[in-house]
Design a protein around this motif. Structure first.
Motif, PDB file in Angstrom:
ATOM      1  N   ARG A   1       0.826  -1.203   0.000  1.00  0.00           N
ATOM      2  CA  ARG A   1       0.000   0.000   0.000  1.00  0.00           C
ATOM      3  C   ARG A   1       0.870   1.268   0.000  1.00  0.00           C
ATOM      4  O   ARG A   1       0.695   2.172  -0.814  1.00  0.00           O
ATOM      5  N   GLN A   2       1.801   1.299   0.943  1.00  0.00           N
ATOM      6  CA  GLN A   2       2.662   2.475   1.082  1.00  0.00           C
ATOM      7  C   GLN A   2       3.542   2.654  -0.152  1.00  0.00           C
ATOM      8  O   GLN A   2       3.749   3.765  -0.627  1.00  0.00           O
ATOM      9  N   ARG A   3       4.010   1.524  -0.662  1.00  0.00           N
ATOM     10  CA  ARG A   3       4.860   1.582  -1.848  1.00  0.00           C
ATOM     11  C   ARG A   3       4.086   2.151  -3.031  1.00  0.00           C
ATOM     12  O   ARG A   3       4.564   3.028  -3.744  1.00  0.00           O
TER      13      ARG A   3
ATOM     14  N   VAL B   1      -2.407   8.825   5.123  1.00  0.00           N
ATOM     15  CA  VAL B   1      -1.828   7.971   6.160  1.00  0.00           C
ATOM     16  C   VAL B   1      -0.724   7.090   5.567  1.00  0.00           C
ATOM     17  O   VAL B   1       0.377   6.980   6.113  1.00  0.00           O
ATOM     18  N   ALA B   2      -1.016   6.481   4.414  1.00  0.00           N
ATOM     19  CA  ALA B   2      -0.028   5.598   3.785  1.00  0.00           C
ATOM     20  C   ALA B   2       1.216   6.388   3.379  1.00  0.00           C
ATOM     21  O   ALA B   2       2.344   5.907   3.521  1.00  0.00           O
TER      22      ALA B   2
ATOM     23  N   GLY C   1       4.747   5.599   4.893  1.00  0.00           N
ATOM     24  CA  GLY C   1       5.769   5.215   3.925  1.00  0.00           C
ATOM     25  C   GLY C   1       7.035   6.029   4.105  1.00  0.00           C
ATOM     26  O   GLY C   1       8.146   5.493   4.096  1.00  0.00           O
ATOM     27  N   LEU C   2       6.867   7.337   4.298  1.00  0.00           N
ATOM     28  CA  LEU C   2       8.035   8.199   4.493  1.00  0.00           C
ATOM     29  C   LEU C   2       8.764   7.835   5.789  1.00  0.00           C
ATOM     30  O   LEU C   2       9.994   7.776   5.829  1.00  0.00           O
TER      31      LEU C   2
ATOM     32  N   GLY D   1       8.743   4.930   7.169  1.00  0.00           N
ATOM     33  CA  GLY D   1       9.362   3.635   6.903  1.00  0.00           C
ATOM     34  C   GLY D   1      10.679   3.783   6.158  1.00  0.00           C
ATOM     35  O   GLY D   1      11.678   3.150   6.498  1.00  0.00           O
ATOM     36  N   LEU D   2      10.671   4.665   5.153  1.00  0.00           N
ATOM     37  CA  LEU D   2      11.910   4.910   4.394  1.00  0.00           C
ATOM     38  C   LEU D   2      13.007   5.425   5.326  1.00  0.00           C
ATOM     39  O   LEU D   2      14.153   4.988   5.266  1.00  0.00           O
ATOM     40  N   ALA D   3      12.626   6.363   6.204  1.00  0.00           N
ATOM     41  CA  ALA D   3      13.626   6.942   7.117  1.00  0.00           C
ATOM     42  C   ALA D   3      14.217   5.872   8.015  1.00  0.00           C
ATOM     43  O   ALA D   3      15.427   5.842   8.235  1.00  0.00           O
ATOM     44  N   SER D   4      13.373   4.956   8.524  1.00  0.00           N
ATOM     45  CA  SER D   4      13.946   3.966   9.439  1.00  0.00           C
ATOM     46  C   SER D   4      14.764   2.933   8.676  1.00  0.00           C
ATOM     47  O   SER D   4      15.727   2.393   9.218  1.00  0.00           O
ATOM     48  N   LYS D   5      14.429   2.683   7.424  1.00  0.00           N
ATOM     49  CA  LYS D   5      15.260   1.774   6.628  1.00  0.00           C
ATOM     50  C   LYS D   5      16.632   2.397   6.340  1.00  0.00           C
ATOM     51  O   LYS D   5      17.659   1.731   6.365  1.00  0.00           O
ATOM     52  N   LEU D   6      16.624   3.703   6.052  1.00  0.00           N
ATOM     53  CA  LEU D   6      17.900   4.372   5.820  1.00  0.00           C
ATOM     54  C   LEU D   6      18.766   4.330   7.074  1.00  0.00           C
ATOM     55  O   LEU D   6      19.984   4.207   7.017  1.00  0.00           O
ATOM     56  N   ARG D   7      18.091   4.429   8.235  1.00  0.00           N
ATOM     57  CA  ARG D   7      18.827   4.469   9.502  1.00  0.00           C
ATOM     58  C   ARG D   7      19.461   3.127   9.820  1.00  0.00           C
ATOM     59  O   ARG D   7      20.567   3.046  10.317  1.00  0.00           O
TER      60      ARG D   7
END
Lengths: 212, 182
Positions: B135-137, B166-167, B171-172, B174-180
Protein backbone atom coordinates in the motif's frame (compact mmCIF):
# COMPACT_ATOMS: atom_id res chain seq x y z
CA UNK A 1 14.08 9.25 -7.04
CA UNK A 2 15.60 12.64 -7.63
CA UNK A 3 15.64 15.25 -4.92
CA UNK A 4 13.08 17.46 -6.62
CA UNK A 5 10.57 14.58 -6.51
CA UNK A 6 11.35 13.90 -2.88
CA UNK A 7 10.77 17.55 -2.00
CA UNK A 8 7.43 17.50 -3.79
CA UNK A 9 6.46 14.35 -1.91
CA UNK A 10 7.43 15.80 1.46
CA UNK A 11 5.38 18.88 0.63
CA UNK A 12 2.37 16.68 -0.09
CA UNK A 13 2.81 15.22 3.39
CA UNK A 14 3.06 18.63 5.08
CA UNK A 15 -0.54 18.59 6.39
CA UNK A 16 0.28 15.52 8.53
CA UNK A 17 1.79 16.66 11.81
CA UNK A 18 3.28 14.58 14.58
CA UNK A 19 2.28 15.57 18.08
CA UNK A 20 4.86 17.32 20.24
CA UNK A 21 7.27 15.02 22.09
CA UNK A 22 6.08 16.32 25.47
CA UNK A 23 2.56 15.20 24.71
CA UNK A 24 3.75 11.73 23.64
CA UNK A 25 5.77 11.43 26.83
CA UNK A 26 2.76 12.39 28.95
CA UNK A 27 0.54 9.84 27.18
CA UNK A 28 3.19 7.12 27.50
CA UNK A 29 3.66 7.71 31.22
CA UNK A 30 -0.09 7.79 31.84
CA UNK A 31 -0.35 4.35 30.23
CA UNK A 32 2.71 2.88 31.95
CA UNK A 33 2.06 4.20 35.45
CA UNK A 34 -0.83 1.78 36.22
CA UNK A 35 1.48 -1.14 35.34
CA UNK A 36 4.03 0.00 37.91
CA UNK A 37 1.30 0.73 40.46
CA UNK A 38 -0.15 -2.78 40.07
CA UNK A 39 3.32 -4.33 40.39
CA UNK A 40 3.80 -2.25 43.53
CA UNK A 41 0.47 -3.12 45.11
CA UNK A 42 0.87 -6.83 44.41
CA UNK A 43 4.41 -7.23 45.68
CA UNK A 44 4.91 -4.47 48.24
CA UNK A 45 1.98 -2.25 49.15
CA UNK A 46 2.12 0.80 51.40
CA UNK A 47 3.62 0.48 54.85
CA UNK A 48 1.05 -0.18 57.57
CA UNK A 49 1.80 2.89 59.64
CA UNK A 50 1.52 5.23 56.66
CA UNK A 51 -0.93 7.55 58.44
CA UNK A 52 1.46 8.16 61.35
CA UNK A 53 4.46 8.25 59.06
CA UNK A 54 2.96 11.17 57.18
CA UNK A 55 3.50 13.32 60.25
CA UNK A 56 7.24 12.61 60.06
CA UNK A 57 8.87 15.32 57.93
CA UNK A 58 11.60 12.92 56.81
CA UNK A 59 8.96 10.56 55.42
CA UNK A 60 7.41 13.45 53.49
CA UNK A 61 10.79 14.66 52.31
CA UNK A 62 11.29 11.38 50.39
CA UNK A 63 8.35 12.28 48.16
CA UNK A 64 9.47 15.84 47.68
CA UNK A 65 12.91 14.62 46.56
CA UNK A 66 11.71 11.84 44.26
CA UNK A 67 9.06 14.04 42.62
CA UNK A 68 11.61 16.82 42.17
CA UNK A 69 13.92 14.32 40.49
CA UNK A 70 11.17 13.06 38.18
CA UNK A 71 10.07 16.55 37.17
CA UNK A 72 13.56 17.87 36.51
CA UNK A 73 14.54 14.73 34.57
CA UNK A 74 11.37 15.08 32.46
CA UNK A 75 12.32 18.68 31.67
CA UNK A 76 15.88 17.71 30.73
CA UNK A 77 14.87 14.75 28.55
CA UNK A 78 12.38 16.90 26.65
CA UNK A 79 15.06 19.54 26.17
CA UNK A 80 17.48 16.88 24.87
CA UNK A 81 14.90 15.61 22.38
CA UNK A 82 15.66 18.63 20.19
CA UNK A 83 18.61 18.11 17.83
CA UNK A 84 20.40 21.39 18.57
CA UNK A 85 20.24 20.86 22.33
CA UNK A 86 23.11 19.88 24.57
CA UNK A 87 23.05 19.32 28.31
CA UNK A 88 24.93 22.46 29.39
CA UNK A 89 23.28 24.43 32.13
CA UNK A 90 20.23 22.16 32.08
CA UNK A 91 22.24 19.74 34.23
CA UNK A 92 21.72 22.21 37.07
CA UNK A 93 18.08 21.18 37.28
CA UNK A 94 19.35 18.04 39.01
CA UNK A 95 20.62 20.31 41.77
CA UNK A 96 17.01 20.71 42.93
CA UNK A 97 16.47 17.13 44.18
CA UNK A 98 20.10 16.86 45.32
CA UNK A 99 19.85 20.15 47.23
CA UNK A 100 16.58 19.16 48.89
CA UNK A 101 18.15 15.91 50.00
CA UNK A 102 21.20 17.80 51.30
CA UNK A 103 18.97 20.08 53.35
CA UNK A 104 17.27 16.98 54.75
CA UNK A 105 20.59 15.41 55.74
CA UNK A 106 21.69 18.59 57.47
CA UNK A 107 18.35 18.82 59.23
CA UNK A 108 18.72 15.29 60.49
CA UNK A 109 22.18 15.99 61.85
CA UNK A 110 20.80 18.72 64.08
CA UNK A 111 18.21 16.38 65.59
CA UNK A 112 18.72 15.24 69.16
CA UNK A 113 18.44 11.50 69.97
CA UNK A 114 19.11 10.34 66.46
CA UNK A 115 20.02 6.72 65.81
CA UNK A 116 23.66 5.99 64.97
CA UNK A 117 24.74 6.97 61.50
CA UNK A 118 25.54 3.46 60.27
CA UNK A 119 22.13 2.21 61.41
CA UNK A 120 20.38 4.95 59.50
CA UNK A 121 22.57 4.44 56.47
CA UNK A 122 22.11 0.69 56.21
CA UNK A 123 18.44 0.71 57.24
CA UNK A 124 16.21 -2.35 57.03
CA UNK A 125 15.55 -2.65 53.37
CA UNK A 126 18.50 -1.53 51.31
CA UNK A 127 18.53 -4.47 48.92
CA UNK A 128 14.77 -4.48 48.43
CA UNK A 129 14.95 -0.73 47.89
CA UNK A 130 17.40 -0.85 44.99
CA UNK A 131 15.76 -3.87 43.39
CA UNK A 132 12.19 -2.59 43.79
CA UNK A 133 12.89 0.89 42.43
CA UNK A 134 14.75 -0.59 39.46
CA UNK A 135 12.00 -3.07 38.61
CA UNK A 136 9.12 -0.64 39.15
CA UNK A 137 10.80 1.84 36.83
CA UNK A 138 11.08 -0.54 33.87
CA UNK A 139 7.53 -0.08 32.46
CA UNK A 140 7.93 3.68 32.81
CA UNK A 141 11.34 3.59 31.16
CA UNK A 142 10.00 1.61 28.21
CA UNK A 143 7.16 4.11 27.75
CA UNK A 144 9.50 7.08 28.07
CA UNK A 145 11.92 5.70 25.49
CA UNK A 146 9.09 4.94 23.10
CA UNK A 147 7.81 8.51 23.41
CA UNK A 148 11.28 10.05 23.09
CA UNK A 149 11.80 8.14 19.85
CA UNK A 150 9.58 10.80 18.33
CA UNK A 151 12.24 13.32 19.24
CA UNK A 152 15.56 13.93 17.51
CA UNK A 153 18.27 13.86 20.17
CA UNK A 154 21.84 14.49 19.07
CA UNK A 155 22.98 12.75 22.26
CA UNK A 156 20.81 9.61 22.37
CA UNK A 157 22.64 7.90 25.25
CA UNK A 158 22.37 11.00 27.40
CA UNK A 159 18.70 11.42 26.58
CA UNK A 160 18.21 7.75 27.47
CA UNK A 161 19.97 8.27 30.81
CA UNK A 162 17.53 11.05 31.67
CA UNK A 163 14.63 8.87 30.59
CA UNK A 164 16.01 6.37 33.13
CA UNK A 165 16.29 9.05 35.80
CA UNK A 166 12.72 10.23 35.29
CA UNK A 167 11.41 6.64 35.45
CA UNK A 168 13.43 5.93 38.58
CA UNK A 169 12.15 9.17 40.14
CA UNK A 170 8.55 8.12 39.54
CA UNK A 171 9.18 4.53 40.68
CA UNK A 172 10.92 5.79 43.82
CA UNK A 173 7.88 7.95 44.59
CA UNK A 174 5.84 4.75 44.69
CA UNK A 175 8.41 2.80 46.62
CA UNK A 176 8.85 5.54 49.22
CA UNK A 177 5.36 4.81 50.58
CA UNK A 178 6.38 1.21 51.28
CA UNK A 179 9.84 1.86 52.64
CA UNK A 180 10.20 2.26 56.41
CA UNK A 181 13.64 3.83 56.10
CA UNK A 182 13.04 7.55 56.21
CA UNK A 183 16.54 8.81 56.98
CA UNK A 184 17.76 11.21 54.26
CA UNK A 185 21.09 9.42 54.60
CA UNK A 186 19.43 6.16 53.53
CA UNK A 187 17.67 7.87 50.65
CA UNK A 188 20.86 9.57 49.50
CA UNK A 189 22.65 6.22 49.40
CA UNK A 190 20.23 3.57 48.20
CA UNK A 191 17.69 5.55 46.23
CA UNK A 192 20.57 7.23 44.43
CA UNK A 193 22.13 3.86 43.66
CA UNK A 194 18.83 2.72 42.12
CA UNK A 195 18.56 5.91 40.05
CA UNK A 196 22.10 5.40 38.76
CA UNK A 197 21.34 1.79 37.81
CA UNK A 198 18.18 2.74 35.89
CA UNK A 199 19.88 5.73 34.26
CA UNK A 200 22.60 3.34 33.10
CA UNK A 201 20.03 1.00 31.57
CA UNK A 202 18.38 4.03 29.96
CA UNK A 203 21.67 5.19 28.51
CA UNK A 204 22.44 1.78 26.99
CA UNK A 205 18.95 1.49 25.53
CA UNK A 206 18.86 5.11 24.42
CA UNK A 207 22.09 4.78 22.45
CA UNK A 208 20.31 2.17 20.34
CA UNK A 209 16.70 3.25 20.13
CA UNK A 210 16.84 7.06 20.31
CA UNK A 211 19.09 7.61 17.29
CA UNK A 212 17.03 9.28 14.63
CA UNK B 1 27.06 35.72 6.34
CA UNK B 2 23.76 34.15 5.36
CA UNK B 3 21.77 35.90 8.05
CA UNK B 4 18.98 37.36 5.90
CA UNK B 5 18.45 34.10 4.09
CA UNK B 6 18.27 32.19 7.38
CA UNK B 7 15.67 34.60 8.79
CA UNK B 8 13.64 33.91 5.69
CA UNK B 9 13.83 30.16 6.39
CA UNK B 10 12.39 30.71 9.85
CA UNK B 11 9.48 32.64 8.36
CA UNK B 12 8.87 29.96 5.74
CA UNK B 13 8.90 27.20 8.34
CA UNK B 14 6.41 29.10 10.51
CA UNK B 15 4.14 29.49 7.48
CA UNK B 16 4.58 25.81 6.60
CA UNK B 17 3.56 24.73 10.09
CA UNK B 18 0.46 26.88 9.73
CA UNK B 19 -0.47 24.86 6.64
CA UNK B 20 1.14 26.86 3.84
CA UNK B 21 2.37 24.08 1.53
CA UNK B 22 3.95 26.35 -1.12
CA UNK B 23 6.01 27.98 1.65
CA UNK B 24 7.17 24.53 2.77
CA UNK B 25 8.14 23.65 -0.80
CA UNK B 26 10.09 26.92 -1.13
CA UNK B 27 11.86 26.25 2.15
CA UNK B 28 12.98 22.74 1.17
CA UNK B 29 14.12 24.02 -2.23
CA UNK B 30 16.05 26.83 -0.58
CA UNK B 31 17.92 24.68 1.95
CA UNK B 32 18.80 21.86 -0.45
CA UNK B 33 21.82 23.54 -2.13
CA UNK B 34 23.17 24.49 1.29
CA UNK B 35 22.80 20.91 2.52
CA UNK B 36 24.39 19.61 -0.67
CA UNK B 37 27.41 21.87 -0.27
CA UNK B 38 27.79 20.79 3.36
CA UNK B 39 27.50 17.10 2.50
CA UNK B 40 30.11 17.46 -0.23
CA UNK B 41 32.46 19.22 2.13
CA UNK B 42 32.02 16.45 4.72
CA UNK B 43 32.65 13.72 2.15
CA UNK B 44 35.72 15.52 0.85
CA UNK B 45 37.15 15.83 4.33
CA UNK B 46 36.62 12.10 4.92
CA UNK B 47 38.39 11.31 1.63
CA UNK B 48 35.19 10.05 0.02
CA UNK B 49 33.97 10.76 -3.49
CA UNK B 50 31.87 13.90 -3.26
CA UNK B 51 29.43 12.78 -5.92
CA UNK B 52 27.70 10.54 -3.34
CA UNK B 53 26.34 13.62 -1.63
CA UNK B 54 22.80 13.30 -2.97
CA UNK B 55 21.92 10.28 -0.82
CA UNK B 56 22.98 12.25 2.25
CA UNK B 57 20.95 15.27 1.11
CA UNK B 58 17.83 13.13 0.77
CA UNK B 59 18.42 11.46 4.11
CA UNK B 60 18.67 14.92 5.73
CA UNK B 61 15.54 16.19 3.98
CA UNK B 62 13.57 13.16 5.13
CA UNK B 63 14.71 13.66 8.73
CA UNK B 64 13.95 17.38 8.58
CA UNK B 65 10.47 16.54 7.41
CA UNK B 66 9.74 13.80 9.95
CA UNK B 67 11.26 15.63 12.91
CA UNK B 68 10.04 19.14 12.21
CA UNK B 69 7.76 18.99 15.26
CA UNK B 70 10.93 19.14 17.39
CA UNK B 71 11.73 22.61 16.08
CA UNK B 72 10.83 25.30 18.59
CA UNK B 73 8.93 28.01 16.67
CA UNK B 74 10.38 30.65 18.99
CA UNK B 75 13.94 29.72 17.97
CA UNK B 76 15.65 30.41 14.63
CA UNK B 77 15.32 27.58 12.10
CA UNK B 78 18.91 27.35 10.81
CA UNK B 79 20.65 25.98 13.97
CA UNK B 80 18.00 23.27 14.21
CA UNK B 81 18.41 22.42 10.52
CA UNK B 82 22.20 22.23 10.75
CA UNK B 83 21.99 20.03 13.86
CA UNK B 84 19.85 17.53 11.95
CA UNK B 85 22.19 17.75 8.96
CA UNK B 86 25.32 17.14 11.03
CA UNK B 87 23.77 14.09 12.66
CA UNK B 88 22.89 12.61 9.31
CA UNK B 89 26.26 13.42 7.78
CA UNK B 90 28.05 11.76 10.69
CA UNK B 91 25.84 8.68 10.28
CA UNK B 92 26.47 8.51 6.57
CA UNK B 93 30.23 8.75 6.97
CA UNK B 94 30.18 6.21 9.77
CA UNK B 95 28.29 3.78 7.54
CA UNK B 96 31.06 4.18 5.01
CA UNK B 97 33.40 2.99 7.72
CA UNK B 98 35.30 6.19 8.31
CA UNK B 99 36.52 7.75 11.48
CA UNK B 100 35.02 11.12 11.16
CA UNK B 101 35.50 14.57 12.37
CA UNK B 102 32.60 16.57 11.12
CA UNK B 103 33.42 20.21 11.17
CA UNK B 104 30.59 22.11 12.78
CA UNK B 105 30.86 24.68 10.02
CA UNK B 106 30.33 22.18 7.21
CA UNK B 107 26.75 23.33 6.88
CA UNK B 108 26.62 26.76 8.38
CA UNK B 109 29.20 28.29 6.05
CA UNK B 110 28.78 28.43 2.34
CA UNK B 111 31.97 28.99 0.46
CA UNK B 112 31.80 30.88 -2.79
CA UNK B 113 32.03 28.58 -5.77
CA UNK B 114 30.38 25.61 -4.12
CA UNK B 115 28.66 23.57 -6.80
CA UNK B 116 24.94 23.54 -6.08
CA UNK B 117 23.68 21.26 -8.83
CA UNK B 118 22.72 17.70 -8.22
CA UNK B 119 25.46 15.39 -9.50
CA UNK B 120 25.10 11.63 -9.31
CA UNK B 121 21.42 10.86 -8.64
CA UNK B 122 20.59 9.34 -5.29
CA UNK B 123 19.76 5.66 -5.24
CA UNK B 124 19.18 4.71 -1.61
CA UNK B 125 15.64 6.03 -1.22
CA UNK B 126 14.54 4.39 -4.46
CA UNK B 127 16.15 1.10 -3.43
CA UNK B 128 14.21 1.05 -0.16
CA UNK B 129 10.96 2.04 -1.82
CA UNK B 130 10.43 -1.49 -3.12
CA UNK B 131 10.78 -3.00 0.37
CA UNK B 132 7.86 -1.04 1.85
CA UNK B 133 4.46 -2.68 2.45
CA UNK B 134 2.52 -2.73 -0.87
CA UNK B 135 0.00 0.00 0.00
CA UNK B 136 2.66 2.48 1.08
CA UNK B 137 4.86 1.58 -1.85
CA UNK B 138 2.06 2.15 -4.35
CA UNK B 139 1.12 5.49 -2.83
CA UNK B 140 4.74 6.70 -2.75
CA UNK B 141 5.33 5.42 -6.26
CA UNK B 142 2.30 7.33 -7.48
CA UNK B 143 3.09 10.61 -5.73
CA UNK B 144 6.89 10.65 -5.80
CA UNK B 145 7.66 8.93 -9.08
CA UNK B 146 4.55 9.32 -11.23
CA UNK B 147 3.98 12.89 -10.10
CA UNK B 148 0.33 12.37 -9.14
CA UNK B 149 -1.51 14.45 -6.53
CA UNK B 150 -3.08 12.95 -3.44
CA UNK B 151 -6.48 13.21 -5.06
CA UNK B 152 -5.37 11.48 -8.27
CA UNK B 153 -3.62 8.80 -6.25
CA UNK B 154 -6.76 8.14 -4.22
CA UNK B 155 -8.82 7.72 -7.41
CA UNK B 156 -6.21 5.53 -9.08
CA UNK B 157 -5.79 3.16 -6.11
CA UNK B 158 -9.47 3.29 -5.05
CA UNK B 159 -8.58 4.61 -1.62
CA UNK B 160 -9.94 7.55 0.35
CA UNK B 161 -7.76 10.67 0.41
CA UNK B 162 -7.39 10.17 4.15
CA UNK B 163 -6.04 6.66 3.64
CA UNK B 164 -3.63 7.95 1.00
CA UNK B 165 -2.34 10.58 3.45
CA UNK B 166 -1.83 7.97 6.16
CA UNK B 167 -0.03 5.60 3.79
CA UNK B 168 2.13 8.46 2.50
CA UNK B 169 3.21 9.47 5.99
CA UNK B 170 3.85 5.90 7.11
CA UNK B 171 5.77 5.21 3.93
CA UNK B 172 8.04 8.20 4.49
CA UNK B 173 8.63 7.15 8.12
CA UNK B 174 9.36 3.63 6.90
CA UNK B 175 11.91 4.91 4.39
CA UNK B 176 13.63 6.94 7.12
CA UNK B 177 13.95 3.97 9.44
CA UNK B 178 15.26 1.77 6.63
CA UNK B 179 17.90 4.37 5.82
CA UNK B 180 18.83 4.47 9.50
CA UNK B 181 19.23 0.73 9.95
CA UNK B 182 21.26 0.28 6.80
Amino acid sequence: MDTENLIRTLTADNPTHERPVGQSLLIGLVFAAPVSVVMFMMELGMRKDVMTAMRNPFFDLKFVVTIALAVSAIAVSLHLSRPEASLGRWAWLLAIPVGLLGIGMMGEMTMPNRTPMMTRLIGNNSRVCVLAISLLSLPLLAAALLALRRGAPSHPALAGAFAGALSAGLAATLYASHCTDDSPLFVATWYTLAVVVVAGIGALAGARVLKF
Amino acid sequence: MRGREEDEWTGLMLAANAGDNPAYHRLLKAVTPVLRAGARRGLARAGQPVDQSEDIVQDILLAVHLKRHTWDPKAPFAPWLFAIARNKLIDALRRRGRRIFVNIDDFSETLPGDPVEETVPAGEVTAHLSTLPPRQRDVLQSIAVDNASIKETAAKLSMTEGAVRVALHRGLSGLASKLRSE
